[in-house]
Design an enzyme around this catalytic site. Structure first.
Site, PDB file in Angstrom:
ATOM      1  N   PHE A 108       0.852  -1.186   0.000  1.00  0.00           N
ATOM      2  CA  PHE A 108       0.000   0.000   0.000  1.00  0.00           C
ATOM      3  C   PHE A 108       0.891   1.240   0.000  1.00  0.00           C
ATOM      4  O   PHE A 108       0.754   2.139   0.805  1.00  0.00           O
ATOM      5  CB  PHE A 108      -0.929  -0.028   1.227  1.00  0.00           C
ATOM      6  CG  PHE A 108      -2.205   0.750   1.032  1.00  0.00           C
ATOM      7  CD1 PHE A 108      -3.029   0.519  -0.057  1.00  0.00           C
ATOM      8  CD2 PHE A 108      -2.585   1.722   1.960  1.00  0.00           C
ATOM      9  CE1 PHE A 108      -4.200   1.238  -0.237  1.00  0.00           C
ATOM     10  CE2 PHE A 108      -3.762   2.446   1.794  1.00  0.00           C
ATOM     11  CZ  PHE A 108      -4.563   2.203   0.694  1.00  0.00           C
TER      12      PHE A 108
ATOM     13  N   LYS B 184       9.087  -6.007 -12.290  1.00  0.00           N
ATOM     14  CA  LYS B 184       9.850  -6.549 -13.439  1.00  0.00           C
ATOM     15  C   LYS B 184      10.979  -7.474 -13.002  1.00  0.00           C
ATOM     16  O   LYS B 184      11.291  -8.453 -13.661  1.00  0.00           O
ATOM     17  CB  LYS B 184      10.422  -5.431 -14.329  1.00  0.00           C
ATOM     18  CG  LYS B 184      11.234  -4.385 -13.586  1.00  0.00           C
ATOM     19  CD  LYS B 184      10.372  -3.225 -13.229  1.00  0.00           C
ATOM     20  CE  LYS B 184      10.909  -2.387 -12.131  1.00  0.00           C
ATOM     21  NZ  LYS B 184      10.012  -1.298 -11.776  1.00  0.00           N
TER      22      LYS B 184
ATOM     23  N   GLU C 191       1.450  -6.004 -17.010  1.00  0.00           N
ATOM     24  CA  GLU C 191       1.588  -4.863 -17.934  1.00  0.00           C
ATOM     25  C   GLU C 191       2.350  -3.703 -17.293  1.00  0.00           C
ATOM     26  O   GLU C 191       3.160  -3.029 -17.949  1.00  0.00           O
ATOM     27  CB  GLU C 191       0.188  -4.395 -18.374  1.00  0.00           C
ATOM     28  CG  GLU C 191       0.180  -3.310 -19.414  1.00  0.00           C
ATOM     29  CD  GLU C 191       0.776  -3.761 -20.749  1.00  0.00           C
ATOM     30  OE1 GLU C 191       0.177  -4.586 -21.424  1.00  0.00           O
ATOM     31  OE2 GLU C 191       1.870  -3.258 -21.105  1.00  0.00           O
TER      32      GLU C 191
ATOM     33  N   ILE D  98       2.396   2.700 -20.258  1.00  0.00           N
ATOM     34  CA  ILE D  98       2.388   2.405 -21.706  1.00  0.00           C
ATOM     35  C   ILE D  98       1.948   0.954 -21.941  1.00  0.00           C
ATOM     36  O   ILE D  98       2.556   0.031 -21.409  1.00  0.00           O
ATOM     37  CB  ILE D  98       3.795   2.626 -22.326  1.00  0.00           C
ATOM     38  CG1 ILE D  98       4.219   4.088 -22.147  1.00  0.00           C
ATOM     39  CG2 ILE D  98       3.806   2.236 -23.787  1.00  0.00           C
ATOM     40  CD1 ILE D  98       5.631   4.382 -22.640  1.00  0.00           C
TER      41      ILE D  98
ATOM     42  N   GLU E 262      15.936   6.258  -6.254  1.00  0.00           N
ATOM     43  CA  GLU E 262      16.089   5.656  -4.922  1.00  0.00           C
ATOM     44  C   GLU E 262      17.370   6.187  -4.269  1.00  0.00           C
ATOM     45  O   GLU E 262      18.278   6.658  -4.964  1.00  0.00           O
ATOM     46  CB  GLU E 262      16.268   4.136  -5.059  1.00  0.00           C
ATOM     47  CG  GLU E 262      15.186   3.425  -5.825  1.00  0.00           C
ATOM     48  CD  GLU E 262      13.984   3.117  -4.970  1.00  0.00           C
ATOM     49  OE1 GLU E 262      14.125   3.052  -3.742  1.00  0.00           O
ATOM     50  OE2 GLU E 262      12.891   2.968  -5.549  1.00  0.00           O
TER      51      GLU E 262
ATOM     52  N   ASP F  15      17.476  -2.145 -14.124  1.00  0.00           N
ATOM     53  CA  ASP F  15      16.015  -2.038 -14.229  1.00  0.00           C
ATOM     54  C   ASP F  15      15.592  -2.143 -15.705  1.00  0.00           C
ATOM     55  O   ASP F  15      14.668  -2.883 -16.045  1.00  0.00           O
ATOM     56  CB  ASP F  15      15.570  -0.702 -13.616  1.00  0.00           C
ATOM     57  CG  ASP F  15      14.091  -0.463 -13.765  1.00  0.00           C
ATOM     58  OD1 ASP F  15      13.326  -0.977 -12.922  1.00  0.00           O
ATOM     59  OD2 ASP F  15      13.682   0.227 -14.722  1.00  0.00           O
TER      60      ASP F  15
ATOM     61  N   LYS G 139      13.340  -5.169 -17.738  1.00  0.00           N
ATOM     62  CA  LYS G 139      12.217  -4.874 -18.651  1.00  0.00           C
ATOM     63  C   LYS G 139      12.495  -5.438 -20.040  1.00  0.00           C
ATOM     64  O   LYS G 139      11.585  -5.925 -20.717  1.00  0.00           O
ATOM     65  CB  LYS G 139      11.984  -3.366 -18.700  1.00  0.00           C
ATOM     66  CG  LYS G 139      11.422  -2.846 -17.371  1.00  0.00           C
ATOM     67  CD  LYS G 139      11.530  -1.352 -17.240  1.00  0.00           C
ATOM     68  CE  LYS G 139      10.922  -0.886 -15.923  1.00  0.00           C
ATOM     69  NZ  LYS G 139      11.243   0.511 -15.597  1.00  0.00           N
TER      70      LYS G 139
END
Ligand SMILES: NC(=O)c1ccc[n+]([C@@H]2O[C@H](COP(=O)([O-])OP(=O)(O)OC[C@H]3O[C@@H](n4cnc5c(N)ncnc54)[C@H](OP(=O)(O)O)[C@@H]3O)[C@@H](O)[C@H]2O)c1
Length: 410
Positions: free
Chosen positions: A11, A96, A120, A127, A180, A191, A195
C-alpha cells in the site's frame, strides 16, 4: 469470471494509487477485499481503510480470486506470488525484477494451476506495450524494439543535456522522488535490463535469464561527453534494445547518441517511449508516463479488467521461436575518458576519429560486441561508452585497418 475479489499486497505509491483508481472506476466488477502491508507503525496517507500485516490473511482466504502484488522487494514478492499461484489465485504484478528472474517457473506455475499471471505495469508504467506485443503484433514480424524504459535515468539525462552534471542531476532526481537512495538498479541499467527480458519474451518469444544480457548504464558519463553530443546537435538516451538478424537476436542495454530526427529525441524527463519496428506496420512509437502512482496503477487496472474475461498471455511466439541471442557483431561506439591512456584498453577494429586533449579524450570507431561485453563498464569510472546513432556495423562493411582516420589534438 464473476466478481473479482482482490487481495492487495503493498500500500505504497502504486498500491494507494490503485485503491484510488478503483474507487473511481464504477463499471468494473472488482473490489479490494483485503490489503496487506508490512509496517504496522507507519502513518498512512489514506486512513479510512483496514490494513492487515499477515500475508496468510490474503493467501488463505478462499474468496480472494485475484492477488495484486505491489510490494518493493522482489525476493518477498517471489514467495507471495508463488504461493498465490499455487492456491489458484490469478496474479497481477508490477514487479519486473521478479518476473525477469523467475520467468519460466512462474509461467509454468500459472499454467499448471490454470490461472493468469499478468504484468503490464512492469514495463514502461502506463504504456500498454506487453499486451500490444502479445496481441496486436502477433502476426507482424518484428525487427527491432528500442525502449526508453527507465524514467529515473531519462530524467537525469534530460538534466545532463541541459548542462547539469550527473551527480547534481542524480541528487535532483532523488529529491524529487524519481530515484532511490541507492540508485544502482536504475543508473547501471539493471532495471531497463529486467524490462528488456520481458520485452524479448513478448516481442520475439525468447526466454532469457537477465544475467545473459549486457547492461551499460549512465553512472560514468561526464559533462564532456554531453558537450560532445550537444556540439553535434545530438542527445544521449539510455535504450533497452533488441534487433533481429536472420535467426539471431541482438539485445542489450546501453546509452546511445541520437540525432534530431530520431522519434525519441524529445522523450524527456520521467517519460518513457518504446519504438517498435515491424515488417508491415513499420515504425510505431508508444509514448507515456513510465512511472508514478496513477499512471502505473492504470496499467494494473487494465490487467485486472482483462481478468474479467479470463485473459491470459498465450506466449504464442515462444512456441515457434528459433531465435538465439547473438554476440558476433560489431558496434560503432564513442569511448570518452579524462585519461587518454584508458582508451587504449579497448581494442578497436576500425577507428573513425580520435581526439586527444589535456583533460579529456575520445575515440570513435568499430568495436566487437564480445570486446565490449568483457568489460564491466559500470565499474570503469575512467571511461564512458556511447553508441553512435548508426550503431550496428554489418559485417560486409567491415574493412581492416584504419578508415577515414581523423586525429584531432589540442
Ligand atoms: N512507483 C512507481 O512509479 C512504479 C512504476 C512501475 C512499477 N513499479 C513497481 O511497483 C511495485 C511497488 O512499487 P511502489 O513504488 O508502490 O513501492 P513503495 O511505495 O515502496 O511501496 C511498497 C509497499 O510494499 C509494502 N510491503 C513491503 N514488503 C511487503 C511484504 N512482505 N508484504 C506486504 N507488503 C509489503 C510496503 O509496506 P509498508 O507501507 O507497510 O511499508 C509498502 O506499502 C514495485 O515492484 C515497483 O518496481 C513502481
Amino acid at each position: 469470471m464473476s466478481i473479482l475479489k482482490i487481495g492487495l499486497f503493498g500500500f505504497g505509491c502504486v498500491g494507494t494509487g490503485l485503491y484510488q483508481v478503483l474507487n473511481q472506476t464504477n463499471q468494473l466488477n472488482a473490489r479490494i477485499h483485503k490489503i496487506v502491508a508490512k509496517n504496522p507503525h507507519k502513518t498512512r496517507s489514506i486512513q479510512d481503510v483496514e490494513i492487515l500485516f499477515d500475508p496468510d490473511a490474503i493467501l488463505n482466504d478462499p474468496e480472494i480470486n485475484v492477488v495484486v502484488e505491489l510490494i518493493n522487494s522482489s525476493e518477498e514478492a517471489y514467495q507471495l506470488v508463488k504461493e498465490a499461484l499455487k492456491r489458484k489465485k490469478n496474479v497481477v504484478t508490477a514487479n519486473k525484477k521478479l518476473i525477469a528472474e523467475h520467468f519460466a517457473e512462474l509461467i509454468d506455475l500459472a499454467k499448471e494451476n490454470r490461472v493468469s499471471l499478468l504484468y503490464e505495469a512492469a514495463v514502461a508504467g502506463s504504456i500498454p506495450i506487453i499486451r500490444n506485443l502479445e496481441e496486436y503484433y502477433n502476426n507482424d514480424t518484428l525487427s527491432r524494439i528500442e525502449g526508453i524504459v527507465n524514467g529515473t535515468t531519462n530524467y537525469i539525462l534530460t538534466q545532463a543535456n541541459n548542462g547539469i552534471s550527473y551527480e547534481d542531476a542524480l541528487q535532483d532526481a532523488q529529491e524529487k522522488g524519481f530515484a532511490e537512495a541507492d540508485p544502482t538498479l536504475d543508473v547501471d541499467g539493471f532495471d531497463a535490463k529486467f524490462k528488456l527480458v520481458l520485452l524479448l519474451k513478448h516481442a520475439f518469444g525468447l526466454t532469457i535469464k537477465p544475467e545473459r544480457l549486457l547492461n551499460i548504464g549512465i553512472r560514468n558519463l561526464k559533462l564532456k561527453d554531453v558537450q560532445f553530443a550537444n556540439e553535434k546537435g545530438w542527445r544521449i538516451k539510455l535504450f533497452a534494445k533488441a534487433i533481429k538478424r536472420d535467426n539471431g537476436l541482438i539485445a542489450f542495454v546501453a546509452p546511445q547518441l541520437i540525432t534530431k530526427d530520431h522519434s525519441s529525441f524529445h522523450v524527456d524527463d520521467e517519460f518513457n517511449a518504446v519504438l517498435v519496428q515491424a515488417a508491415f506496420a513499420d515504425k510505431q512509437l508508444f509514448y507515456g508516463k513510465g512511472a508514478g502512482s496513477f499512471p502505473t496503477a492504470s496499467a494494473v487496472l487494465s490487467d485486472i479488467s482483462a481478468l474479467q474475461y479470463n485473459y491470459q498471455y498465450e506466449y504464442r511466439k515462444s512456441a515457434s521461436n528459433i531465435l538465439e541471442l547473438e554476440d558476433d557483431f560489431s558496434l560503432k561506439v564513442y569511448i570518452g575518458s579524462e585519461n587518454a591512456s584508458s582508451l587504449y584498453d579497448i581494442d578497436f577494429e576500425e577507428i573513425d576519429d580520435i581526439f586527444i586533449g589535456k583533460n579529456y579524450s575520445y575515440r570513435i570507431g568499430n568495436v566487437k560486441f564480445q570486446t565490449i561485453k568483457n568489460i564491466d563498464w559500470n565499474k570503469r569510472s575512467d571511461m564512458s561508452l556511447l553508441l553512435l546513432p548508426e550503431e550496428l556495423i554489418e559485417q560486409k562493411s567491415l574493412k581492416s585497418g584504419y578508415n577515414e582516420l581523423n586525429i584531432n589534438q589540442n
